[in-house]
Design a protein around this motif. Structure first.
Motif, PDB file in Angstrom:
ATOM      1  N   LYS A  18       0.837  -1.214   0.000  1.00 34.95           N
ATOM      2  CA  LYS A  18       0.000   0.000   0.000  1.00 34.95           C
ATOM      3  C   LYS A  18       0.869   1.260   0.000  1.00 34.95           C
ATOM      4  CE  LYS A  18      -2.749  -0.895   3.519  1.00 34.95           C
ATOM      5  NZ  LYS A  18      -3.910  -0.910   4.428  1.00 34.95           N
ATOM      6  N   THR A  19       1.925   1.230   0.771  1.00 33.33           N
ATOM      7  CA  THR A  19       2.847   2.380   0.819  1.00 33.33           C
ATOM      8  C   THR A  19       3.481   2.595  -0.548  1.00 33.33           C
ATOM      9  OG1 THR A  19       3.272   1.948   3.148  1.00 33.33           O
ATOM     10  CG2 THR A  19       4.874   3.324   1.988  1.00 33.33           C
ATOM     11  N   TYR A  20       3.855   1.497  -1.205  1.00 38.32           N
ATOM     12  CA  TYR A  20       4.426   1.587  -2.548  1.00 38.32           C
ATOM     13  C   TYR A  20       3.443   2.269  -3.501  1.00 38.32           C
ATOM     14  CZ  TYR A  20       6.259   0.251  -7.104  1.00 38.32           C
ATOM     15  OH  TYR A  20       6.732   0.284  -8.394  1.00 38.32           O
ATOM     16  N   LEU A  21       2.176   1.836  -3.480  1.00 37.07           N
ATOM     17  CA  LEU A  21       1.169   2.431  -4.360  1.00 37.07           C
ATOM     18  C   LEU A  21       0.996   3.922  -4.077  1.00 37.07           C
ATOM     19  CD1 LEU A  21      -1.620  -0.328  -4.385  1.00 37.07           C
ATOM     20  CD2 LEU A  21       0.120   0.117  -6.138  1.00 37.07           C
ATOM     21  N   GLU A  22       0.942   4.280  -2.794  1.00 37.74           N
ATOM     22  CA  GLU A  22       0.769   5.690  -2.421  1.00 37.74           C
ATOM     23  C   GLU A  22       1.947   6.539  -2.893  1.00 37.74           C
ATOM     24  OE1 GLU A  22       0.055   5.102   1.804  1.00 37.74           O
ATOM     25  OE2 GLU A  22      -1.993   5.835   1.520  1.00 37.74           O
ATOM     26  N   LYS A  23       3.152   6.039  -2.714  1.00 43.57           N
ATOM     27  CA  LYS A  23       4.340   6.808  -3.109  1.00 43.57           C
ATOM     28  C   LYS A  23       4.459   6.913  -4.625  1.00 43.57           C
ATOM     29  CE  LYS A  23       7.069   6.399   1.014  1.00 43.57           C
ATOM     30  NZ  LYS A  23       8.236   5.960   1.687  1.00 43.57           N
ATOM     31  N   LYS A  24       4.184   5.839  -5.333  1.00 42.75           N
ATOM     32  CA  LYS A  24       4.352   5.830  -6.784  1.00 42.75           C
ATOM     33  C   LYS A  24       3.227   6.575  -7.506  1.00 42.75           C
ATOM     34  CE  LYS A  24       5.615   3.120 -10.725  1.00 42.75           C
ATOM     35  NZ  LYS A  24       6.864   3.553 -11.231  1.00 42.75           N
ATOM     36  N   PHE A  25       1.995   6.462  -7.011  1.00 41.45           N
ATOM     37  CA  PHE A  25       0.840   6.994  -7.729  1.00 41.45           C
ATOM     38  C   PHE A  25       0.120   8.126  -7.017  1.00 41.45           C
ATOM     39  CE2 PHE A  25       1.492   2.672  -9.205  1.00 41.45           C
ATOM     40  CZ  PHE A  25       1.540   2.867 -10.578  1.00 41.45           C
ATOM     41  N   GLY A  26       0.528   8.448  -5.806  1.00 46.92           N
ATOM     42  CA  GLY A  26      -0.110   9.543  -5.081  1.00 46.92           C
ATOM     43  C   GLY A  26      -1.259   9.092  -4.199  1.00 46.92           C
ATOM     44  N   SER A  54      -4.444  12.585  -6.573  1.00 42.85           N
ATOM     45  CA  SER A  54      -3.237  11.852  -6.983  1.00 42.85           C
ATOM     46  C   SER A  54      -2.006  12.751  -7.006  1.00 42.85           C
ATOM     47  CB  SER A  54      -3.421  11.227  -8.365  1.00 42.85           C
ATOM     48  OG  SER A  54      -3.523  12.224  -9.347  1.00 42.85           O
ATOM     49  N   GLY A  55      -2.192  14.046  -7.034  1.00 41.44           N
ATOM     50  CA  GLY A  55      -1.058  14.958  -7.139  1.00 41.44           C
ATOM     51  C   GLY A  55      -0.891  15.807  -5.901  1.00 41.44           C
ATOM     52  N   PRO A  56      -0.143  16.902  -6.035  1.00 39.02           N
ATOM     53  CA  PRO A  56       0.082  17.811  -4.908  1.00 39.02           C
ATOM     54  C   PRO A  56      -1.225  18.351  -4.333  1.00 39.02           C
ATOM     55  CG  PRO A  56       1.525  18.349  -6.743  1.00 39.02           C
ATOM     56  CD  PRO A  56       0.564  17.311  -7.235  1.00 39.02           C
ATOM     57  N   LYS A  57      -1.209  18.657  -3.052  1.00 33.58           N
ATOM     58  CA  LYS A  57      -2.423  19.048  -2.333  1.00 33.58           C
ATOM     59  C   LYS A  57      -3.187  20.204  -2.965  1.00 33.58           C
ATOM     60  CE  LYS A  57      -1.306  17.424   2.249  1.00 33.58           C
ATOM     61  NZ  LYS A  57      -1.155  17.750   3.642  1.00 33.58           N
ATOM     62  N   GLY A  58      -2.515  21.234  -3.421  1.00 31.88           N
ATOM     63  CA  GLY A  58      -3.195  22.428  -3.886  1.00 31.88           C
ATOM     64  C   GLY A  58      -3.901  22.321  -5.220  1.00 31.88           C
ATOM     65  N   LEU A  59      -3.673  21.241  -5.971  1.00 26.73           N
ATOM     66  CA  LEU A  59      -4.206  21.175  -7.326  1.00 26.73           C
ATOM     67  C   LEU A  59      -5.633  20.658  -7.427  1.00 26.73           C
ATOM     68  CD1 LEU A  59      -1.071  19.904  -9.271  1.00 26.73           C
ATOM     69  CD2 LEU A  59      -1.916  22.237  -9.038  1.00 26.73           C
TER      70      LEU A  59
END
Length: 156
Positions: free
Chosen positions: A3-11, A132-137
């Motif tokens: 799960k950590t891998y998915l979060e880091k790779k894909f957001g 999936s991307g940076p918080k502000g977008l």
């Protein structure tokens, strides 16, 4: 772990799931899972991981089996939107992206959950699962529902 891998790779776990579930049928066969993991560059013991993920032993893995909370939140939210609006593109336009910017913000998730009577879901948590991307977008239609995005782009 995985799960950590998915979060880091894909957001997010949701976007990692979508990378695995190429045919968008909501479940992965063992072959589809292994091929997807290899394609995304994940290296691990696939047999062991599969055994851990296929909790119900039906020889398929769903988003709920990868992360029960993410599966519950996304499933509950989208089902309520479908019931109220009929389809996800209409739900996006009338129930989620209410300011019409093409990106949903956390405050729109708060309002949508209230309008749907889903006040037991944490809007901040749901927004984080969708993004999936940076918080502000914010969250785009492609992030929210790839099938609806395709319909929107093609004018269907």
């Amino acid at each position: 772990g995985f799960k950590t891998y998915l979060e880091k790779k894909f957001g997010s776990i949701l976007h990692g799931w979508r990378a695995l579930d190429k045919d968008q049928n909501g479940r992965l066969s063992h072959k589809e899972f292994v091929n997807g993991c290899r394609a995304m560059g994940y290296h691990g013991n696939f047999k062991l991981l599969w055994g851990e993920l296929d909790k119900n032993g039906n020889n398929f893995v769903s988003l709920m089996e990868i992360d029960e909370e993410v599966g519950h939140y996304i499933g509950t939210f989208k089902l309520a939107l479908m019931k109220k609006h009929g389809d996800m593109l209409t739900a996006w336009k009338k129930g989620v992206d209410t300011n019409g910017t093409g990106r949903i913000e956390e405050k729109e998730i708060v309002a949508a959950l209230q309008n749907l009577g889903l006040t037991h879901l944490d809007p901040k948590k749901l927004f984080g699962m969708l993004r999936s991307g940076p918080k502000g977008l914010g969250v785009t239609l492609l992030d929210f529902d790839p099938h609806s995005h395709t319909r929107y782009v093609s004018g269907d």
